[in-house]
Design an enzyme around this catalytic site. Sequence first.
Site, mmCIF file in Angstrom:
data_model
loop_
_atom_site.group_PDB
_atom_site.id
_atom_site.type_symbol
_atom_site.label_atom_id
_atom_site.label_comp_id
_atom_site.label_asym_id
_atom_site.label_seq_id
_atom_site.Cartn_x
_atom_site.Cartn_y
_atom_site.Cartn_z
ATOM 1 N N GLY A 238 0.840 -1.196 0.000
ATOM 2 C CA GLY A 238 0.000 0.000 0.000
ATOM 3 C C GLY A 238 0.874 1.243 0.000
ATOM 4 O O GLY A 238 2.055 1.202 -0.389
ATOM 5 N N ASP B 221 1.952 -9.191 -1.018
ATOM 6 C CA ASP B 221 0.631 -8.619 -0.706
ATOM 7 C C ASP B 221 -0.386 -9.705 -1.054
ATOM 8 O O ASP B 221 -0.053 -10.696 -1.708
ATOM 9 C CB ASP B 221 0.376 -7.354 -1.558
ATOM 10 C CG ASP B 221 -0.659 -6.431 -0.958
ATOM 11 O OD1 ASP B 221 -0.296 -5.387 -0.391
ATOM 12 O OD2 ASP B 221 -1.873 -6.758 -1.065
ATOM 13 N N ASP C 140 -2.819 -8.615 -8.452
ATOM 14 C CA ASP C 140 -2.655 -7.688 -9.582
ATOM 15 C C ASP C 140 -1.924 -6.420 -9.166
ATOM 16 O O ASP C 140 -0.998 -5.961 -9.834
ATOM 17 C CB ASP C 140 -4.022 -7.314 -10.171
ATOM 18 C CG ASP C 140 -4.606 -8.471 -10.964
ATOM 19 O OD1 ASP C 140 -3.872 -9.459 -11.193
ATOM 20 O OD2 ASP C 140 -5.796 -8.394 -11.331
ATOM 21 N N ARG D 138 -5.053 5.129 16.349
ATOM 22 C CA ARG D 138 -4.312 3.947 15.881
ATOM 23 C C ARG D 138 -4.749 2.705 16.652
ATOM 24 O O ARG D 138 -4.827 1.616 16.107
ATOM 25 C CB ARG D 138 -2.812 4.158 16.068
ATOM 26 C CG ARG D 138 -2.203 5.265 15.235
ATOM 27 C CD ARG D 138 -0.765 5.505 15.674
ATOM 28 N NE ARG D 138 -0.098 6.569 14.956
ATOM 29 C CZ ARG D 138 -0.161 7.862 15.284
ATOM 30 N NH1 ARG D 138 -0.908 8.258 16.299
ATOM 31 N NH2 ARG D 138 0.513 8.760 14.587
ATOM 32 N N SER E 278 2.820 -1.633 10.721
ATOM 33 C CA SER E 278 1.352 -1.564 10.789
ATOM 34 C C SER E 278 0.914 -1.133 12.185
ATOM 35 O O SER E 278 1.559 -1.465 13.179
ATOM 36 C CB SER E 278 0.734 -2.937 10.478
ATOM 37 O OG SER E 278 1.311 -3.518 9.347
ATOM 38 N N ASP F 84 7.768 9.895 15.039
ATOM 39 C CA ASP F 84 7.340 11.006 15.903
ATOM 40 C C ASP F 84 8.547 11.883 16.259
ATOM 41 O O ASP F 84 8.437 13.115 16.324
ATOM 42 C CB ASP F 84 6.722 10.482 17.215
ATOM 43 C CG ASP F 84 5.744 9.352 16.993
ATOM 44 O OD1 ASP F 84 4.613 9.440 17.451
ATOM 45 O OD2 ASP F 84 6.149 8.365 16.342
ATOM 46 N N ARG G 284 9.334 14.160 13.488
ATOM 47 C CA ARG G 284 8.375 15.281 13.457
ATOM 48 C C ARG G 284 8.726 16.296 14.554
ATOM 49 O O ARG G 284 8.684 17.511 14.331
ATOM 50 C CB ARG G 284 6.958 14.743 13.685
ATOM 51 C CG ARG G 284 6.421 13.962 12.496
ATOM 52 C CD ARG G 284 5.114 13.258 12.818
ATOM 53 N NE ARG G 284 4.555 12.640 11.620
ATOM 54 C CZ ARG G 284 3.792 11.558 11.616
ATOM 55 N NH1 ARG G 284 3.479 10.957 12.752
ATOM 56 N NH2 ARG G 284 3.330 11.072 10.482
ATOM 57 N N HIS H 11 3.639 4.941 20.098
ATOM 58 C CA HIS H 11 3.528 5.676 18.835
ATOM 59 C C HIS H 11 2.041 6.025 18.716
ATOM 60 O O HIS H 11 1.255 5.274 18.145
ATOM 61 C CB HIS H 11 3.977 4.805 17.654
ATOM 62 C CG HIS H 11 3.631 5.424 16.320
ATOM 63 N ND1 HIS H 11 4.100 6.654 15.917
ATOM 64 C CD2 HIS H 11 2.848 4.985 15.298
ATOM 65 C CE1 HIS H 11 3.625 6.933 14.718
ATOM 66 N NE2 HIS H 11 2.852 5.942 14.320
ATOM 67 N N THR I 183 -0.553 8.633 5.627
ATOM 68 C CA THR I 183 0.799 9.205 5.677
ATOM 69 C C THR I 183 1.729 8.220 4.975
ATOM 70 O O THR I 183 1.501 7.013 5.037
ATOM 71 C CB THR I 183 1.284 9.428 7.124
ATOM 72 O OG1 THR I 183 1.342 8.166 7.796
ATOM 73 C CG2 THR I 183 0.348 10.348 7.889
HETATM 74 N N1 NAI Z 1 4.061 2.964 12.373
HETATM 75 C C1 NAI Z 1 3.923 4.077 11.676
HETATM 76 O O1 NAI Z 1 4.596 5.083 11.956
HETATM 77 C C2 NAI Z 1 2.949 4.126 10.553
HETATM 78 C C3 NAI Z 1 2.099 3.088 10.367
HETATM 79 N N2 NAI Z 1 1.177 3.105 9.368
HETATM 80 C C4 NAI Z 1 0.317 1.935 9.257
HETATM 81 O O2 NAI Z 1 0.732 1.158 8.133
HETATM 82 C C5 NAI Z 1 -0.366 0.349 7.711
HETATM 83 C C6 NAI Z 1 -0.518 0.441 6.192
HETATM 84 O O3 NAI Z 1 -0.931 1.722 5.817
HETATM 85 P P1 NAI Z 1 -1.157 2.074 4.257
HETATM 86 O O4 NAI Z 1 -0.043 1.511 3.471
HETATM 87 O O5 NAI Z 1 -1.466 3.487 4.176
HETATM 88 O O6 NAI Z 1 -2.459 1.200 3.954
HETATM 89 P P2 NAI Z 1 -2.937 0.692 2.518
HETATM 90 O O7 NAI Z 1 -4.382 0.381 2.657
HETATM 91 O O8 NAI Z 1 -2.506 1.638 1.469
HETATM 92 O O9 NAI Z 1 -2.101 -0.654 2.309
HETATM 93 C C7 NAI Z 1 -2.306 -1.801 3.046
HETATM 94 C C8 NAI Z 1 -1.853 -2.958 2.195
HETATM 95 O O10 NAI Z 1 -1.951 -4.162 2.969
HETATM 96 C C9 NAI Z 1 -2.363 -5.178 2.087
HETATM 97 N N3 NAI Z 1 -2.920 -6.310 2.819
HETATM 98 C C10 NAI Z 1 -4.102 -6.402 3.475
HETATM 99 N N4 NAI Z 1 -4.249 -7.629 3.993
HETATM 100 C C11 NAI Z 1 -3.122 -8.327 3.673
HETATM 101 C C12 NAI Z 1 -2.672 -9.642 3.926
HETATM 102 N N5 NAI Z 1 -3.415 -10.511 4.635
HETATM 103 N N6 NAI Z 1 -1.487 -10.029 3.439
HETATM 104 C C13 NAI Z 1 -0.723 -9.163 2.727
HETATM 105 N N7 NAI Z 1 -1.105 -7.906 2.455
HETATM 106 C C14 NAI Z 1 -2.278 -7.484 2.920
HETATM 107 C C15 NAI Z 1 -3.400 -4.485 1.199
HETATM 108 O O11 NAI Z 1 -3.682 -5.233 0.031
HETATM 109 C C16 NAI Z 1 -2.738 -3.165 0.937
HETATM 110 O O12 NAI Z 1 -1.929 -3.221 -0.217
HETATM 111 C C17 NAI Z 1 -1.580 0.846 8.502
HETATM 112 O O13 NAI Z 1 -1.815 -0.011 9.599
HETATM 113 C C18 NAI Z 1 -1.142 2.217 8.971
HETATM 114 O O14 NAI Z 1 -1.835 2.648 10.124
HETATM 115 C C19 NAI Z 1 1.089 4.158 8.497
HETATM 116 C C20 NAI Z 1 1.939 5.221 8.625
HETATM 117 C C21 NAI Z 1 2.916 5.319 9.683
HETATM 118 C C1 PYR Z 2 -0.307 6.787 10.556
HETATM 119 C C2 PYR Z 2 0.757 6.917 11.528
HETATM 120 O O1 PYR Z 2 0.908 6.113 12.418
HETATM 121 C C3 PYR Z 2 1.643 8.056 11.439
HETATM 122 O O2 PYR Z 2 1.804 8.674 10.376
HETATM 123 O O3 PYR Z 2 2.238 8.433 12.469
#
Ligand code: NAI
Ligand code: PYR
Length: 349
Positions: A46, A69, A73, A123, A154, A183, A186, A210, A265
Site C-alpha cells: 500500500g 501482498d 494484480d 491507531r 502496521s 514522531d 516530526r 507511537h 501518511t
Molecule cells: N508505524 C507508523 O509510523 C505508521 C504506520 N502506518 C500503518 O501502516 C499500515 C498500512 O498503511 P497504508 O499503506 O497506508 O495502507 P494501505 O491500505 O494503502 O495498504 C495496506 C496494504 O496491505 C495489504 N494487505 C491487506 N491484507 C493483507 C494480507 N493478509 N497479506 C498481505 N497484504 C495485505 C493491502 O492489500 C494493501 O496493499 C496501517 O496499519 C497504517 O496505520 C502508516 C503510517 C505510519
Molecule cells: C499513521 C501513523 O501512524 C503516522 O503517520 O504516524
Amino acid sequence: MHKSPSGSTLGPGGLDLTQAFFRPITNAAPPSPTKRQTKISVIGVGNVGMAIAQTILTQDLTDELVLIDNKADKLRGEMLDLQHAAAFLPRTKIYASVDYAVTAGSDLCIITAGARQNAGESRLNLLQRNLALFKSIVPPLARYSPQTVLLIVSNPVDVLTYLAWKLSGFPSNRVIGSGTNLDSSRFRFLIADHLDVNAQDVQAYIVGEHGDSSVALWSSISIGGVPVLSFLEKQQIAYEKETLENIHKAVIDSAYEVISLKGYTSWAIGYSVASLARSILRDQRKIHPVSVLAKGFYGISNEVFLSLPAQLGRGGVLGVTNVHLNEEELQRLRDSAKTILEVQTQLDL
Ligand SMILES: NC(=O)C1=CN([C@@H]2O[C@H](COP(=O)(O)OP(=O)(O)OC[C@H]3O[C@@H](n4cnc5c(N)ncnc54)[C@H](O)[C@@H]3O)[C@@H](O)[C@H]2O)C=CC1
Ligand SMILES: CC(=O)C(=O)O
C-alpha cells in the site's frame, strides 16, 4: 525468443544473442563467491509499503527486494513499475509474490500490511482489524527466514510488535516496531522550525506509545551539543512550558492532520523505516527511538513494547540507552505503558 538454424537463441529482430557482439563485457571476473547478498522483504504494498520500498531502492540498502501482498494484480503492477526504474537506480533484484516462499532467507522483513486509520480515528482502534492478518503473516515469515529481524510498521505498532514477538517465537532483540522514530523526526522538525536551526542538529526524543500517549523528553534535548532546557534555566530565560507542550501536541496531531488532508501518511514513514533498515543491515550501531520490549526499563514490569532510544545493528536491538528521565517524564512513560497494556489485554492469541 526464436532459435537460429544453428540452434542458438535469437533475440528481438532475429539477432543471435550468443554472438560475441552481444557480450558487452569480455574477460569479466566470475562473481565473487564470498559476497553476501542482502535481502529485504516488504509485506503490504500500500502507500506505506511502497514508500518504504522506493526509499530502500534509492538509498541502495539491499541486493534483493521482495514484495508481498494478498492483492496479486496490484502487487505485480507495483513490482513492474519499480523494475522499470532500473536504469535510474542502484542495481537491485526486485521480486513479488503472494507466496511467502519468495521471502526465504530474508535479513529483514518489514510488515506494513493492514488496515489504516480513517480520518480522526485512533491507531489503537485498528487492533482487531489487524490481529487476524498478523496471524496469517508472521508465522510464514518466521518459518522461511528463521534468522531475520522483524520490523513492524502496521498500527497499532506497539501492540502489533508484541503480537509479532509472540507469534514468531523470536528473541525480543529481533522484533522491533518502527515506533516513535517517526514522531521524533516530526518533533525535531518542529523544534528546528521554531528555533530556525537544522533538524539534523537537533537531538530530541519522543518515547512511549507511537500514538496519543507518547512522551516528549524535553530534559534531554540538545542542539549542536547544547542542552536546551538547562541552558535556558541557567540564563534565567523563562521558557514557556506552554510552548513546549504545544510542540508536543503538534507532533501528536501530525498524523491526524496529514490523514485528514491526503488520506494516509507515507513519505516520512518511508524515510523513517529506511533509516532503521540502514542501521540494522549495515550494523551502524546507531541509536533510534523504536518499539522494544520495555520490561525491566524505567520501572516497567509488564511485557509491553514501547519506544525507548535503542542501539540498532545487525543483530537487531543491541541495547537500550540509559537516557535520564525527570520525574514527570518517568510518570508519563509509565502511563503510556499502561495505555498500551490495556489494549494488549484485548488480544486473543
Ligand atoms: N508505524 C507508523 O509510523 C505508521 C504506520 N502506518 C500503518 O501502516 C499500515 C498500512 O498503511 P497504508 O499503506 O497506508 O495502507 P494501505 O491500505 O494503502 O495498504 C495496506 C496494504 O496491505 C495489504 N494487505 C491487506 N491484507 C493483507 C494480507 N493478509 N497479506 C498481505 N497484504 C495485505 C493491502 O492489500 C494493501 O496493499 C496501517 O496499519 C497504517 O496505520 C502508516 C503510517 C505510519
Ligand atoms: C499513521 C501513523 O501512524 C503516522 O503517520 O504516524
